[in-house]
Design a protein around this motif. Structure first.
Motif, PDB file in Angstrom:
ATOM      1  N   ASN A   1       0.815  -1.204   0.000  1.00 17.78           N
ATOM      2  CA  ASN A   1       0.000   0.000   0.000  1.00 17.78           C
ATOM      3  C   ASN A   1       0.851   1.257   0.000  1.00 17.78           C
ATOM      4  OD1 ASN A   1      -2.596  -1.256   0.011  1.00 17.78           O
ATOM      5  ND2 ASN A   1      -2.285  -1.788   2.151  1.00 17.78           N
ATOM      6  N   ASP A   2       2.000   1.200   0.681  1.00 18.92           N
ATOM      7  CA  ASP A   2       2.921   2.339   0.641  1.00 18.92           C
ATOM      8  C   ASP A   2       3.347   2.634  -0.792  1.00 18.92           C
ATOM      9  OD1 ASP A   2       4.220   2.770   3.714  1.00 18.92           O
ATOM     10  OD2 ASP A   2       3.354   0.823   3.321  1.00 18.92           O
ATOM     11  N   ALA A   3       3.598   1.582  -1.551  1.00 19.88           N
ATOM     12  CA  ALA A   3       4.090   1.726  -2.920  1.00 19.88           C
ATOM     13  C   ALA A   3       2.993   2.042  -3.926  1.00 19.88           C
ATOM     14  CB  ALA A   3       4.836   0.461  -3.338  1.00 19.88           C
ATOM     15  N   GLY A   4       1.738   2.139  -3.457  1.00 15.67           N
ATOM     16  CA  GLY A   4       0.648   2.539  -4.345  1.00 15.67           C
ATOM     17  C   GLY A   4       0.019   1.411  -5.121  1.00 15.67           C
ATOM     18  N   PHE A   5      -0.167   0.260  -4.476  1.00 13.61           N
ATOM     19  CA  PHE A   5      -0.718  -0.910  -5.154  1.00 13.61           C
ATOM     20  C   PHE A   5      -2.071  -0.606  -5.814  1.00 13.61           C
ATOM     21  CE2 PHE A   5      -3.628  -4.628  -4.665  1.00 13.61           C
ATOM     22  CZ  PHE A   5      -3.075  -5.432  -5.648  1.00 13.61           C
ATOM     23  N   ALA A   6      -3.023  -0.092  -5.048  1.00 11.90           N
ATOM     24  CA  ALA A   6      -4.384   0.118  -5.570  1.00 11.90           C
ATOM     25  C   ALA A   6      -4.428   1.138  -6.704  1.00 11.90           C
ATOM     26  CB  ALA A   6      -5.332   0.522  -4.436  1.00 11.90           C
ATOM     27  N   PRO A   7      -3.837   2.342  -6.543  1.00 13.87           N
ATOM     28  CA  PRO A   7      -3.879   3.294  -7.652  1.00 13.87           C
ATOM     29  C   PRO A   7      -3.162   2.804  -8.901  1.00 13.87           C
ATOM     30  CG  PRO A   7      -2.853   4.287  -5.701  1.00 13.87           C
ATOM     31  CD  PRO A   7      -3.270   2.901  -5.331  1.00 13.87           C
ATOM     32  N   THR A   8      -2.124   1.995  -8.714  1.00 19.96           N
ATOM     33  CA  THR A   8      -1.412   1.453  -9.867  1.00 19.96           C
ATOM     34  C   THR A   8      -2.310   0.504 -10.651  1.00 19.96           C
ATOM     35  OG1 THR A   8       0.750   1.655  -8.793  1.00 19.96           O
ATOM     36  CG2 THR A   8       0.575   0.078 -10.606  1.00 19.96           C
ATOM     37  N   VAL A   9      -3.009  -0.368  -9.941  1.00 16.95           N
ATOM     38  CA  VAL A   9      -3.910  -1.306 -10.611  1.00 16.95           C
ATOM     39  C   VAL A   9      -5.016  -0.553 -11.345  1.00 16.95           C
ATOM     40  CG1 VAL A   9      -5.653  -3.074 -10.206  1.00 16.95           C
ATOM     41  CG2 VAL A   9      -3.421  -3.264  -9.107  1.00 16.95           C
ATOM     42  N   VAL A  10      -5.581   0.480 -10.719  1.00 20.98           N
ATOM     43  CA  VAL A  10      -6.641   1.265 -11.358  1.00 20.98           C
ATOM     44  C   VAL A  10      -6.128   1.921 -12.636  1.00 20.98           C
ATOM     45  CG1 VAL A  10      -8.122   3.290 -11.122  1.00 20.98           C
ATOM     46  CG2 VAL A  10      -7.938   1.657  -9.238  1.00 20.98           C
ATOM     47  N   THR A  11      -4.942   2.493 -12.569  1.00 21.21           N
ATOM     48  CA  THR A  11      -4.353   3.125 -13.754  1.00 21.21           C
ATOM     49  C   THR A  11      -4.156   2.108 -14.864  1.00 21.21           C
ATOM     50  OG1 THR A  11      -3.237   4.833 -12.456  1.00 21.21           O
ATOM     51  CG2 THR A  11      -2.335   4.361 -14.645  1.00 21.21           C
ATOM     52  N   CYS A  12      -3.643   0.949 -14.507  1.00 24.01           N
ATOM     53  CA  CYS A  12      -3.370  -0.062 -15.523  1.00 24.01           C
ATOM     54  C   CYS A  12      -4.656  -0.653 -16.103  1.00 24.01           C
ATOM     55  CB  CYS A  12      -2.482  -1.162 -14.941  1.00 24.01           C
ATOM     56  SG  CYS A  12      -0.794  -0.600 -14.600  1.00 24.01           S
ATOM     57  N   LEU A  13      -5.722  -0.643 -15.341  1.00 21.42           N
ATOM     58  CA  LEU A  13      -7.002  -1.129 -15.853  1.00 21.42           C
ATOM     59  C   LEU A  13      -7.642  -0.136 -16.814  1.00 21.42           C
ATOM     60  CD1 LEU A  13      -8.732  -2.701 -12.709  1.00 21.42           C
ATOM     61  CD2 LEU A  13      -8.320  -3.879 -14.882  1.00 21.42           C
ATOM     62  N   THR A  14      -7.442   1.147 -16.567  1.00 19.46           N
ATOM     63  CA  THR A  14      -8.210   2.172 -17.278  1.00 19.46           C
ATOM     64  C   THR A  14      -7.423   2.980 -18.303  1.00 19.46           C
ATOM     65  OG1 THR A  14      -7.771   3.773 -15.504  1.00 19.46           O
ATOM     66  CG2 THR A  14      -9.765   2.427 -15.313  1.00 19.46           C
ATOM     67  N   ALA A  15      -6.111   2.904 -18.239  1.00 18.19           N
ATOM     68  CA  ALA A  15      -5.300   3.763 -19.114  1.00 18.19           C
ATOM     69  C   ALA A  15      -4.460   2.916 -20.078  1.00 18.19           C
ATOM     70  CB  ALA A  15      -4.410   4.675 -18.272  1.00 18.19           C
ATOM     71  N   SER A  16      -3.614   3.593 -20.814  1.00 16.33           N
ATOM     72  CA  SER A  16      -2.800   2.951 -21.857  1.00 16.33           C
ATOM     73  C   SER A  16      -1.640   2.159 -21.256  1.00 16.33           C
ATOM     74  CB  SER A  16      -2.237   4.015 -22.790  1.00 16.33           C
ATOM     75  OG  SER A  16      -1.348   4.862 -22.080  1.00 16.33           O
ATOM     76  N   ASP A  17      -0.989   1.369 -22.111  1.00 15.26           N
ATOM     77  CA  ASP A  17       0.190   0.624 -21.680  1.00 15.26           C
ATOM     78  C   ASP A  17       1.262   1.569 -21.151  1.00 15.26           C
ATOM     79  OD1 ASP A  17      -1.098  -1.627 -22.566  1.00 15.26           O
ATOM     80  OD2 ASP A  17       0.292  -2.071 -24.203  1.00 15.26           O
ATOM     81  N   SER A  18       1.470   2.688 -21.840  1.00  8.73           N
ATOM     82  CA  SER A  18       2.518   3.630 -21.430  1.00  8.73           C
ATOM     83  C   SER A  18       2.175   4.295 -20.097  1.00  8.73           C
ATOM     84  CB  SER A  18       2.743   4.688 -22.505  1.00  8.73           C
ATOM     85  OG  SER A  18       1.557   5.413 -22.754  1.00  8.73           O
ATOM     86  N   ALA A  19       0.890   4.613 -19.901  1.00  9.77           N
ATOM     87  CA  ALA A  19       0.479   5.215 -18.629  1.00  9.77           C
ATOM     88  C   ALA A  19       0.639   4.209 -17.491  1.00  9.77           C
ATOM     89  CB  ALA A  19      -0.966   5.681 -18.714  1.00  9.77           C
ATOM     90  N   CYS A  20       0.335   2.957 -17.755  1.00  7.39           N
ATOM     91  CA  CYS A  20       0.516   1.896 -16.764  1.00  7.39           C
ATOM     92  C   CYS A  20       1.991   1.769 -16.391  1.00  7.39           C
ATOM     93  CB  CYS A  20      -0.011   0.580 -17.316  1.00  7.39           C
ATOM     94  SG  CYS A  20       0.305  -0.868 -16.261  1.00  7.39           S
ATOM     95  N   ALA A  21       2.851   1.734 -17.393  1.00 11.84           N
ATOM     96  CA  ALA A  21       4.288   1.613 -17.140  1.00 11.84           C
ATOM     97  C   ALA A  21       4.811   2.788 -16.327  1.00 11.84           C
ATOM     98  CB  ALA A  21       5.044   1.505 -18.465  1.00 11.84           C
ATOM     99  N   ALA A  22       4.315   4.000 -16.636  1.00  5.95           N
ATOM    100  CA  ALA A  22       4.744   5.195 -15.907  1.00  5.95           C
ATOM    101  C   ALA A  22       4.328   5.115 -14.442  1.00  5.95           C
ATOM    102  CB  ALA A  22       4.159   6.446 -16.561  1.00  5.95           C
ATOM    103  N   LYS A  23       3.103   4.617 -14.194  1.00  7.51           N
ATOM    104  CA  LYS A  23       2.623   4.491 -12.813  1.00  7.51           C
ATOM    105  C   LYS A  23       3.430   3.442 -12.057  1.00  7.51           C
ATOM    106  CE  LYS A  23      -0.388   5.737  -9.658  1.00  7.51           C
ATOM    107  NZ  LYS A  23      -0.373   7.120  -9.118  1.00  7.51           N
ATOM    108  N   VAL A  24       3.743   2.336 -12.698  1.00  6.61           N
ATOM    109  CA  VAL A  24       4.573   1.310 -12.069  1.00  6.61           C
ATOM    110  C   VAL A  24       5.954   1.874 -11.751  1.00  6.61           C
ATOM    111  CG1 VAL A  24       5.746  -0.899 -12.417  1.00  6.61           C
ATOM    112  CG2 VAL A  24       3.345  -0.648 -13.076  1.00  6.61           C
ATOM    113  N   ASN A  25       6.521   2.648 -12.677  1.00  5.48           N
ATOM    114  CA  ASN A  25       7.844   3.243 -12.451  1.00  5.48           C
ATOM    115  C   ASN A  25       7.827   4.234 -11.291  1.00  5.48           C
ATOM    116  OD1 ASN A  25       9.140   1.780 -14.455  1.00  5.48           O
ATOM    117  ND2 ASN A  25       8.748   3.320 -16.047  1.00  5.48           N
ATOM    118  N   GLN A  26       6.701   4.913 -11.126  1.00  2.32           N
ATOM    119  CA  GLN A  26       6.547   5.813  -9.987  1.00  2.32           C
ATOM    120  C   GLN A  26       6.612   5.023  -8.683  1.00  2.32           C
ATOM    121  OE1 GLN A  26       3.041   8.345 -10.227  1.00  2.32           O
ATOM    122  NE2 GLN A  26       2.968   8.594  -8.020  1.00  2.32           N
ATOM    123  N   GLY A  27       5.958   3.883  -8.679  1.00  4.23           N
ATOM    124  CA  GLY A  27       6.010   3.016  -7.508  1.00  4.23           C
ATOM    125  C   GLY A  27       7.404   2.477  -7.253  1.00  4.23           C
TER     126      GLY A  27
END
Length: 255
Positions: free
Chosen positions: A103-129
């Motif tokens: 949860n510290d690393a942003g598990f839930a928001p990362t999953v939401v981003t990857c479900l709703t946005a593009s591959d590149s947006a998902c990768a960017a959110k994962v990299n943020q984590g």
């Protein structure tokens, strides 16, 4: 000769009857987040969504410890564990298990981003984590582990990892292969940091990725829930099999 045989049989029977009580004197506490409280499995109760199908409850039912403190709570971060769970921990605890950091690393928001946005947006959110895991999480984990040791100095502390959520070989899945690989790589980076800090604290690190291998979301034999509408919190958490056949063996081996 007969007396020796009788003695041997008596000894074996004695062992057989006492073996299930091997943890009878143990004071066991389960700390951490939703992966320890049992989210994803049936029978979740209370605001912390604790389930008797969680790995912690299953271990306690199987081993009959003297005391079982079920303190894990859905949504918990390292700050939450320090503020609410550790103060409630019995100082005489001699066995503690924990999953924390996701949860510290942003598990839930990362999953939401990857479900709703593009591959590149998902990768960017994962990299943020990943950046958070590299730069901020180590201090958070160190503080949490130090607080556990200070409260229960004699305890054996087992820090369990997170599984890789997705099967990346499946052709049909709710996320693209690129997104699945990105999320799995983020989980790998998180686990590696948890392992490093747990071992630095003198705790036992228990890896669950082997147990979950071949059983990710979109596999034929899932240990994890995919996107779940009712109840929504079950999404991307272990199912009953995941706790019984994934987490429980890892904890039992570490104990």
């Amino acid at each position: 000769m007969r007396s020796v045989t009788v003695l041997a049989v008596t000894s074996l029977l004695s062992l057989a009857f006492t073996a299930p009580a091997q943890a009878a004197g143990t004071v066991y506490a389960a700390l951490g987040d939703s992966y320890s409280s049992g989210v994803g499995a049936p029978s979740q109760t209370g605001i912390c969504l604790r389930s008797n199908h969680s790995y912690a409850s299953r271990w306690a039912a199987r081993n009959n410890p003297a005391t079982f403190q079920f303190l894990a709570c859905s949504g918990a971060t390292t700050d939450d564990v320090r503020a609410g769970q550790i103060p409630a921990l019995k100082s005489g605890a001699d066995l503690i298990s924990i999953t924390v950091g996701g949860n510290d690393a942003g598990f839930a928001p990362t999953v939401v981003t990857c479900l709703t946005a593009s591959d590149s947006a998902c990768a960017a959110k994962v990299n943020q984590g990943k950046a958070y895991v590299a730069n901020t999480l180590p201090g958070k984990l160190d503080a949490t582990y130090a607080a556990i040791r200070a409260k229960a100095p004699g305890a054996k502390v087992i820090v369990l990892s997170y599984p890789l959520i997705f099967d990346t070989a499946a052709v049909i899945c709710e996320m693209s292969v690129a997104k699945r690989k990105a999320i799995n790589d983020g989980a790998r980076v998180l686990d590696e940091m948890i392992e490093q800090r747990a071992e630095a604290a003198g705790f036992v690190y228990a890896e669950v990725r082997d147990e979950f291998s071949g059983h990710g979301v979109c596999s034929k034999s899932r240990y994890l829930n995919g996107l779940t509408i009712v109840p929504p919190q079950n999404s991307y958490h272990p199912n009953s099999s995941g706790y019984a056949d994934g987490y429980l063996p890892a904890l039992s081996d570490a104990v």
